[in-house]
Design an enzyme around this catalytic site. Structure first.
Site, PDB file in Angstrom:
ATOM      1  N   ASP A  66      10.421   6.464   2.074  1.00 50.06           N
ATOM      2  CA  ASP A  66      11.125   6.315   3.448  1.00 50.06           C
ATOM      3  C   ASP A  66      12.603   6.303   3.014  1.00 50.06           C
ATOM      4  O   ASP A  66      13.154   6.609   2.089  1.00 50.06           O
ATOM      5  CB  ASP A  66      10.420   5.183   4.223  1.00 50.06           C
ATOM      6  CG  ASP A  66      11.050   3.901   3.355  1.00 50.06           C
ATOM      7  OD1 ASP A  66      11.793   3.853   2.286  1.00 50.06           O
ATOM      8  OD2 ASP A  66      10.796   2.894   3.954  1.00 50.06           O
ATOM      9  N   ASP A  77       0.888   5.628   6.939  1.00 55.64           N
ATOM     10  CA  ASP A  77       0.997   4.663   6.047  1.00 55.64           C
ATOM     11  C   ASP A  77       1.060   3.141   6.720  1.00 55.64           C
ATOM     12  O   ASP A  77       1.427   3.324   7.944  1.00 55.64           O
ATOM     13  CB  ASP A  77       2.314   4.615   5.308  1.00 55.64           C
ATOM     14  CG  ASP A  77       3.582   4.424   5.938  1.00 55.64           C
ATOM     15  OD1 ASP A  77       4.095   4.968   7.108  1.00 55.64           O
ATOM     16  OD2 ASP A  77       4.118   3.343   5.792  1.00 55.64           O
TER      17      ASP A  77
END
Lengths: 376, 376
Positions: free
Chosen positions: A92, A271
């Protein structure tokens, strides 16, 4: 990175696909275990491969930037080398953690000033240096730097935040284009749709993101406290405006039933910390419903944790033994529960994929969702 | 249980043997990982088998009696079934924990009254009920109930305590003979030599224990704070008076060099929490010396934790990665360090055995001891 769309469900927007990276293939829909600081909590990489059958794991740029730091990762030859994980990694952008963990953050046009949650040291994340950090980490898929507004957000704030995210995206894309991967394999950049829970903003953001023509697209800012129905509505809207021929990643979602519902809306990648975090607290997800293993009712249930999935840990240890380990405060309890939950999530998306391919997804999903939600 | 003495070193008292139990063979000298409440801390049973290559593990009667309790263990069919561990198990008698963990203990002729360290509940351990508890746990080797006096102890106290241990032993042996194993396989009872650091008491105790003619014998009350040389002296003395044709177990010992020295004195079996407890704190044992992995010097050492032993975990993860996991407080750090340290201990006793068999034990031990003690 290559994405092949192999099959689309006739009765929903569910898709089966194949992402190919330099670290191997990823069959979609896929769930990605979260490996915060380069470790999926309480799980070894051998267990991730052999028991959980993970195809890709996630790393958090914010955490990895602070520890071990980009200099060590660069010397190691990237996170794959450093952590002994040979398969694909996604990182991320650090945006979410800057907003949820860091102290004294100041959002400016340039980027975000913040203090480390570990030692209070001051740092600045900009779209450019976040690209550099993700180059140093060396994930196969990296994310654009965004602001993730909380739920609920005022319309004016959500709009202004989305526009900032878009301006940052332009800088990310440009800096990404001007830099090269460091370790001899390709990296793909995914931008992130924002817009809080406002339909017009979500549409506007999805269109802006789609126009950037990146190799995949993500939807952020959902599952942050809004009702489930609102998440589904926003997700459906975004998917309508994101290109069909590129993978779609819904960030930070969610429960097993959230995953099945969002697959039906056209999401390919997920996720979430839920299987590991809730697992460490004794919550188990199974194909028959949710178990609180600390409950006394499991004290003499000597049946396997879960016989219906292909995972040694789930098949071999009993519910009574796992409950005992939780009651006694043994670390092994967290290990077993984390392995089981992740193996179950991977089993679930694999099943979903098979049902998409054989044309029975919607029917199967409608049957499964109420069962998955049951408290056993 | 059967014990075959296969080889005795010419230059020391070191022996290579084979214990055969209904749950499989144990090659001696052996190190037994400690599985306190039915779990070797932070290690799965698959890792114990495949990576660590453990042949027998230890369970603590005191802990298992309190949690999960004998009733659940009985229903499960014993600890092997309950914990999914198919190989041999040894249980201690609970004596040591009653003296080191429990509160408000009162030693009487009948047994020991104490309060649980968990909830303060009151319990009585007697030689008879400790045999019953170990029948319910179902370990292959069980221990007699003893008092373990602290170091230093006054002579008078040590003598009186030893005599109590001997009277308790007579009752243990009798009750053991009057009861049967519960799960269809044999159990062996080992008595324990006590006598603190007094030579005459140790000799007296070893002779008393030898006369009981049990299937194996243990030495307790050492490595409780006395100088290492004193431990070796007491151990040598006990070994002189314990039968040659039965396995000798030195309880709660020790460092890698302690193990090699005591093997040279005639010890066959060891257990200790050191590899797991110290591992969880970042201390690693290797064939080149001791590593404090939290030290900054390892931050960019990307070499494997240990390439010289046959263990996937030790061979695959780097020192820099393990250090990072410790600094970041990740559970995986404790898992990796525990697996490595146990694998190293098992590797060490396996090497010792090979050197005993090929007649080079003493020479090898003299070379190894100073290396093992080095701080890297």
């Amino acid at each position: 990175m290559k994405f092949d769309l192999l099959h689309t469900d006739e009765h929903s927007k569910a898709r089966a696909g194949l992402i190919t990276t330099d670290h191997g293939p990823i069959e979609t829909p896929i769930f990605m275990p979260v490996g915060t600081v380069g470790s999926v909590k309480a799980v070894t990489h051998e267990q991730l491969t052999k028991e959980i059958k993970a195809e890709i794991i996630l790393g958090n740029t914010y955490h990895l930037y602070l520890r071990p730091g980009t200099e060590i990762l660069r010397q190691a030859g990237g996170l794959h080398q450093f952590s002994n994980w040979p398969k694909p990694i996604l990182t991320d952008s650090g945006g979410y953690q800057v907003f949820s963990l860091a102290a004294n953050r100041k959002i400016k046009e340039e980027g975000v000033l913040f203090q480390s949650h570990i030692d209070g040291s001051k740092h600045l994340f900009t779209p450019e240096n976040v690209m550099d950090t993700q180059r140093a980490i060396g994930a196969d898929i990296i994310m654009a730097f965004d602001e993730c507004p909380p739920y609920p957000s005022e319309y004016a704030y959500a709009k202004q935040s989305m526009e900032l995210t878009h301006r940052w995206l332009t800088r990310c894309v440009q800096h990404f284009a001007n830099t090269s991967p460091l370790y001899g394999y390709e990296q793909a950049l995914f931008p992130i749709v924002q817009g809080s829970t406002y339909k017009d903003l979500r549409v506007q953001s999805a269109q802006f993101i789609a126009d950037m023509d990146c190799e995949g697209n993500a939807i952020g800012g959902l599952s942050v406290g809004e009702p489930e129905e609102m998440m589904y509505e926003m997700c459906a809207l975004c998917c309508e405006h994101l290109p069909v021929d590129k993978p779609r990643y819904l960030m930070g979602v969610g429960t097993p039933w959230n995953i099945l519902e969002n697959i039906a809306l056209g999401i390919d990648m997920f996720d979430c910390v839920m299987p590991t975090r809730n697992g460490r607290n004794g919550m188990l997800f199974t194909g028959k419903g949710v178990i609180n293993i600390k409950n006394k009712k499991w004290a003499t249930d000597f049946s396997a944790i879960d016989e219906d999935i292909d995972c040694y840990t789930s098949n071999s240890y009993s519910k009574a033994y796992l409950r005992h380990l939780f009651v006694a405060g043994e670390i092994l309890a967290m290990q077993i529960a984390s392995i089981h939950n992740l193996a179950f999530y991977l089993h679930l998306v694999k099943q979903a994929r098979a049902h998409i391919i054989d044309g029975t997804y919607t029917q199967w999903k409608e049957t499964m969702v109420p069962i998955l939600k049951q408290r056993l």
